[in-house]
Enzyme design. Structure first.
Site, PDB file in Angstrom:
ATOM      1  NE  ARG A 104      -2.607   0.587   3.010  1.00  0.00           N
ATOM      2  CZ  ARG A 104      -1.854   0.947   4.768  1.00  0.00           C
ATOM      3  NH1 ARG A 104      -1.176   1.842   4.476  1.00  0.00           N
ATOM      4  NH2 ARG A 104      -2.047  -0.124   5.648  1.00  0.00           N
ATOM      5  CE1 TYR A 107     -16.870  10.966 -15.989  1.00  0.00           C
ATOM      6  CE2 TYR A 107     -15.963  12.057 -13.834  1.00  0.00           C
ATOM      7  CZ  TYR A 107     -16.521  11.038 -14.456  1.00  0.00           C
ATOM      8  OH  TYR A 107     -17.353   9.890 -14.539  1.00  0.00           O
ATOM      9  CG  ASP A 118     -10.216  16.208 -15.036  1.00  0.00           C
ATOM     10  OD1 ASP A 118      -8.848  15.032 -15.755  1.00  0.00           O
ATOM     11  OD2 ASP A 118     -11.021  15.477 -14.279  1.00  0.00           O
ATOM     12  CE  LYS A 126     -12.531   7.883 -18.350  1.00  0.00           C
ATOM     13  NZ  LYS A 126     -13.302   8.472 -17.810  1.00  0.00           N
TER      14      LYS A 126
HETATM   15  C1  LIG Z   1     -14.075   9.206 -15.735  1.00  0.00           C
HETATM   16  C2  LIG Z   1     -13.132  10.556 -15.900  1.00  0.00           C
HETATM   17  C3  LIG Z   1     -13.176  10.930 -14.350  1.00  0.00           C
HETATM   18  C4  LIG Z   1     -13.336  10.327 -13.442  1.00  0.00           C
HETATM   19  O1  LIG Z   1     -11.971   9.451 -13.528  1.00  0.00           O
HETATM   20  P1  LIG Z   1     -12.601   7.381 -12.743  1.00  0.00           P
HETATM   21  O2  LIG Z   1     -11.211   6.520 -13.414  1.00  0.00           O
HETATM   22  O3  LIG Z   1     -13.946   6.440 -13.597  1.00  0.00           O
HETATM   23  O4  LIG Z   1     -12.751   6.968 -11.351  1.00  0.00           O
HETATM   24  C5  LIG Z   1     -12.693  12.287 -13.530  1.00  0.00           C
HETATM   25  N1  LIG Z   1     -12.617  13.429 -14.858  1.00  0.00           N
HETATM   26  C6  LIG Z   1     -13.006  12.903 -16.126  1.00  0.00           C
HETATM   27  C7  LIG Z   1     -12.691  13.609 -16.545  1.00  0.00           C
HETATM   28  C8  LIG Z   1     -13.179  11.481 -16.756  1.00  0.00           C
HETATM   29  O5  LIG Z   1     -13.501  11.751 -17.874  1.00  0.00           O
END
Ligand SMILES: *Cc1c(COP(=O)(O)O)cnc(C)c1O
Length: 385
Positions: A55, A108, A180, A205
């Site tokens: 961890r 988001y 982000d 992503k």
């Molecule tokens: C998918 C996404 C998240 C969240 O991420 P997870 O891996 O699904 O927890 C945050 N910001 C954006 C822009 C996203 O597309």
């Protein structure tokens, strides 16, 4: 190679080599996947390389974290079990009861839910604003604002925010600018050199890129803040497992070539959609008439693989297109090699109905993949006619 990797090397060289020294024991070119929870100590407290318990640290995660820091040109990279796990750890590190967060009105949905349904219960307040209006952002800042939270491009409307402009506003108010960077990826946009303090990723992503692993990341410019976040990463424990870290790392090695192809295919898709009478609007920051085009052209090196469009025939037409494509798979998420299509109002943004995040019902969102573009265009043509 990791310590001196930095921007001295080009992006794709860093993507392939940072944190990826061959294994000293065997020479294995791909560093081994360390599936272990614990580490033999050479006498009590005699740790090898600082590893004690997975961890706290695991060599496969360390490799990914070094890679993330190198890609975003930050001091410290940290990997998490999901994008939202990264966001939660960040908010609980830099906010306390009474803190205030300013974020995009079209942030988001999961970020908005984390603030409105979870952080709010712990006394953290938030104000949604249009980040394209710097005056409105300045007005929304309070003495207690700890974080200005930016996303650019946004989901699913692909709005653009000026990172350098927001950094100035955040810092004048004594707040941190968080970006982000999930939609752009560090290949197309690096917020830290533009003045941001913290970059957030859903590595689920584009960084993972193959729709086979959920993960998240934080990268920070300042090593002291990096240490505070690392303390909370361990204290809260929302880490990714070694195999998940390994998969994200594997995806990162091809990020540059994938993003070039995502961008090129998206441009052709945009050109096609713009020419169709069934389509009433195409939302893409690469279009000269997009309100954020000039800022996007300045702070991004390409306009990305996400394209949204509206149907002249309204919601019914939008639903029909989503159900008729064959190569564009009807599914949530984005950023993988395969093309996806979705209806935000009924799918990813269904919970936003009636809130400031509500999206138009005639909107369709595409995550344009890296298939042969002629096949993608033919698929869209069939679905639209
Ligand atoms: C998918 C996404 C998240 C969240 O991420 P997870 O891996 O699904 O927890 C945050 N910001 C954006 C822009 C996203 O597309």
């Amino acid at each position: 190679m990791t310590g001196d990797q930095g921007p001295a090397h080009g992006f794709s060289t860093r993507a392939i080599h940072a944190g990826q020294d061959p294994d000293p024991a065997t020479g294995a070119v791909v560093p081994p996947l360390h599936l272990t929870t614990t580490y033999k100590q050479d006498g009590v407290g005699g740790l090898r390389g600082g590893y004690e318990y997975s961890r706290s640290a695991n060599p496969t995660r360390t490799a990914l974290q070094e890679s993330l820091a190198a890609l975003e040109e930050g001091a410290t990279g940290l990997a998490f079990a999901s994008g939202l796990a990264a966001e939660d750890t960040l908010l609980r590190t830099v906010c306390s009861p009474g803190s205030h967060v300013v974020l995009a009105g079209d942030a988001y949905g999961g970020t908005f839910r984390l603030l409105s349904k979870v952080a709010a219960r712990w006394g953290v307040e938030h104000t949604p604003v249009d980040l394209g209006d710097l005056g409105a952002v300045r007005d929304a800042m309070r003495d207690t604002t700890a974080v200005l939270w930016c996303e650019t491009p946004t989901n699913p409307l692909l709005n653009i925010a000026d990172i350098a402009g927001l950094a100035e506003i955040a810092h004048a108010a004594g707040a941190l600018l968080v970006v982000d960077n999930t939609f752009a990826s560090p290949y197309l946009q690096r917020p830290l050199p533009l003045g941001a303090d913290i970059v957030v990723h859903s590595t689920t992503k584009y960084l993972g890129g193959h729709s086979d692993v959920v993960g998240g990341a934080l990268v920070v410019a300042d090593a002291d803040l990096g240490e505070q976040l690392a303390f909370h990463q361990n204290a809260m424990g929302a880490v990714n497992g070694p195999f998940d870290a390994w998969l994200v790392q594997r995806g990162i090695k091809t990020l540059g070539v994938r993003m070039d192809r995502h961008c090129a295919n998206a441009e052709r898709v945009v050109e096609f959609l713009t020419s169709r009478a069934e389509v009433s609007a195409v939302l893409y920051p690469g279009l000269p008439d997009h309100p954020g085009h000039a800022v996007a052209a300045r702070q991004m090196s390409g306009f990305g693989g996400m394209v949204s469009f509206r149907l002249a025939g309204g919601e019914e037409a939008a639903l029909r297109v989503c159900e008729r494509t064959e190569l564009f798979t009807l599914a949530e998420s984005l950023g993988g090699v395969e093309s996806l299509i979705e209806h935000p109002a009924r799918m990813t943004h269904a919970s936003a109905a009636g809130s400031p995040l509500e999206v138009p019902a005639d909107l369709v969102r595409l995550s344009v993949g890296i298939e042969d573009v002629e096949d993608l265009l033919a698929d869209l043509e069939r679905a639209l006619s």
